[in-house]
Design a protein around this motif. Structure first.
Motif, PDB file in Angstrom:
ATOM      1  N   ALA A 109     147.724 -18.630 -34.878  1.00  0.00           N
ATOM      2  CA  ALA A 109     146.750 -19.700 -35.142  1.00  0.00           C
ATOM      3  C   ALA A 109     145.529 -19.143 -35.863  1.00  0.00           C
ATOM      4  O   ALA A 109     144.993 -19.778 -36.785  1.00  0.00           O
ATOM      5  N   PHE A 110     145.091 -17.957 -35.452  1.00  0.00           N
ATOM      6  CA  PHE A 110     143.954 -17.312 -36.108  1.00  0.00           C
ATOM      7  C   PHE A 110     144.262 -17.072 -37.580  1.00  0.00           C
ATOM      8  O   PHE A 110     143.441 -17.360 -38.462  1.00  0.00           O
ATOM      9  N   LEU A 111     145.456 -16.549 -37.860  1.00  0.00           N
ATOM     10  CA  LEU A 111     145.859 -16.299 -39.238  1.00  0.00           C
ATOM     11  C   LEU A 111     145.899 -17.605 -40.029  1.00  0.00           C
ATOM     12  O   LEU A 111     145.499 -17.650 -41.204  1.00  0.00           O
ATOM     13  N   ALA A 154     150.277 -28.070 -37.203  1.00  0.00           N
ATOM     14  CA  ALA A 154     151.043 -27.764 -35.996  1.00  0.00           C
ATOM     15  C   ALA A 154     150.753 -26.362 -35.469  1.00  0.00           C
ATOM     16  O   ALA A 154     151.006 -26.066 -34.300  1.00  0.00           O
ATOM     17  N   ILE A 155     150.198 -25.499 -36.312  1.00  0.00           N
ATOM     18  CA  ILE A 155     149.927 -24.112 -35.920  1.00  0.00           C
ATOM     19  C   ILE A 155     148.562 -23.982 -35.257  1.00  0.00           C
ATOM     20  O   ILE A 155     148.442 -23.451 -34.157  1.00  0.00           O
ATOM     21  N   TRP A 178     139.013 -20.895 -28.295  1.00  0.00           N
ATOM     22  CA  TRP A 178     137.827 -21.316 -29.040  1.00  0.00           C
ATOM     23  C   TRP A 178     137.404 -20.303 -30.094  1.00  0.00           C
ATOM     24  O   TRP A 178     136.916 -20.669 -31.160  1.00  0.00           O
ATOM     25  N   TRP A 179     137.602 -19.005 -29.805  1.00  0.00           N
ATOM     26  CA  TRP A 179     137.161 -17.961 -30.736  1.00  0.00           C
ATOM     27  C   TRP A 179     137.871 -18.053 -32.080  1.00  0.00           C
ATOM     28  O   TRP A 179     137.313 -17.680 -33.117  1.00  0.00           O
ATOM     29  N   ILE A 180     139.101 -18.575 -32.055  1.00  0.00           N
ATOM     30  CA  ILE A 180     139.888 -18.703 -33.288  1.00  0.00           C
ATOM     31  C   ILE A 180     139.132 -19.548 -34.309  1.00  0.00           C
ATOM     32  O   ILE A 180     139.120 -19.234 -35.508  1.00  0.00           O
ATOM     33  N   TYR A 181     138.479 -20.599 -33.837  1.00  0.00           N
ATOM     34  CA  TYR A 181     137.885 -21.592 -34.718  1.00  0.00           C
ATOM     35  C   TYR A 181     136.448 -21.251 -35.107  1.00  0.00           C
ATOM     36  O   TYR A 181     135.829 -21.987 -35.878  1.00  0.00           O
ATOM     37  N   PHE A 182     135.952 -20.150 -34.559  1.00  0.00           N
ATOM     38  CA  PHE A 182     134.669 -19.621 -35.007  1.00  0.00           C
ATOM     39  C   PHE A 182     134.888 -18.417 -35.923  1.00  0.00           C
ATOM     40  O   PHE A 182     134.382 -18.360 -37.040  1.00  0.00           O
ATOM     41  N   ILE A 183     135.684 -17.477 -35.437  1.00  0.00           N
ATOM     42  CA  ILE A 183     135.897 -16.245 -36.198  1.00  0.00           C
ATOM     43  C   ILE A 183     136.837 -16.476 -37.376  1.00  0.00           C
ATOM     44  O   ILE A 183     136.623 -15.949 -38.472  1.00  0.00           O
ATOM     45  N   GLY A 184     137.901 -17.267 -37.185  1.00  0.00           N
ATOM     46  CA  GLY A 184     138.883 -17.500 -38.246  1.00  0.00           C
ATOM     47  C   GLY A 184     138.292 -18.069 -39.523  1.00  0.00           C
ATOM     48  O   GLY A 184     138.438 -17.485 -40.601  1.00  0.00           O
TER      49      GLY A 184
END
Length: 230
Positions: A109-111, A154-155, A178-184
């Motif tokens: 998801a991060f990618l 979907a990812i 949550w970190w995914i949507y800040f750092i990503g």
């Protein structure tokens, strides 16, 4: 489009078609803001990752960039309050909260967020960087998200915007990944700024439209440059 009990599932049974429409409408809202009088005043960043790139390109002064980011995050939270009206239908999709899709890891998801934000910001840089297509910048977003959402939603949910993810997280209490949507998005935007750095000098103003007028940030930046020794 996807809430439990929504008539849209019956009207448009194909999930991918609903995702395409959702992406197009999502991008259209951003485009409308850029074309509006509000966008004329502020530059219509509405995304901390975009503001960061303008700051990296020295098109907006640091203090004002921080103010923009705080305004974006605050606006996202306030803007999500009306979602509570949806009741159980809204709760069934956590009021639009973004988190890794079923069967996908946090890393994947991060990618996904890095790639989609990189794509969005790099295209933004290209459109603003070339005068011939600069005026078309807002119109790029509906079509871009109409492509990215069905491919990537979907990812990770295709957030590409920390503010967009913060609002629903606060309202729903859903903080999974949550970190995914800040750092990503920040990482994707930073890489896009590196890839598009050759166009930085072509970007004359920190706006997505109305390129013929200075914002407060442009004036502050110009003043700070004049005050530098040498």
């Amino acid at each position: 489009m996807f809430g439990s009990g929504s008539p849209m599932a019956t009207l448009i049974p194909n999930v991918k078609v609903r995702q395409i429409i959702t992406g197009f409408l999502f991008g259209s809202v951003g485009a409308s803001i850029a074309l509006s009088n509000i966008g004329k005043m502020s530059g219509a960043h509405i995304n901390p990752a975009v503001t960061m790139v303008f700051w990296l390109f020295r098109k907006i002064e640091g203090r004002l960039a921080i103010t923009y980011v705080l305004a974006q995050l605050t606006g996202a939270i306030i803007g999500c309050l009306p979602l509570l009206i949806w009741g159980s239908m809204g709760r069934s999709i956590d009021f639009g909260a973004t988190y890794p899709g079923e069967g996908y890891s946090s890393q994947t998801a991060f990618l996904g967020e890095v790639i989609t934000t990189f794509t969005m910001v790099l295209l933004l840089i290209v459109f603003i960087g070339f005068r011939q297509i600069r005026q078309l910048t807002p119109y790029m977003f509906p079509f871009l998200y109409a492509i990215m959402v069905p491919l990537e939603a979907a990812i990770s949910g295709t957030s590409t915007n920390p503010a967009r993810s913060l609002g629903p997280a606060v309202i729903s209490g859903q903080w999974q990944g949550w970190w995914i949507y800040f750092i990503g998005p920040i990482a994707g935007a930073f890489m896009a700024s590196l890839a598009g750095s050759v166009l930085a000098k072509r970007i004359t103003i920190a706006k997505l439209y109305y390129f013929d007028g200075e914002s407060e940030g442009d004036i502050l930046l110009r003043r700070s440059e004049l005050q530098k020794p040498g």
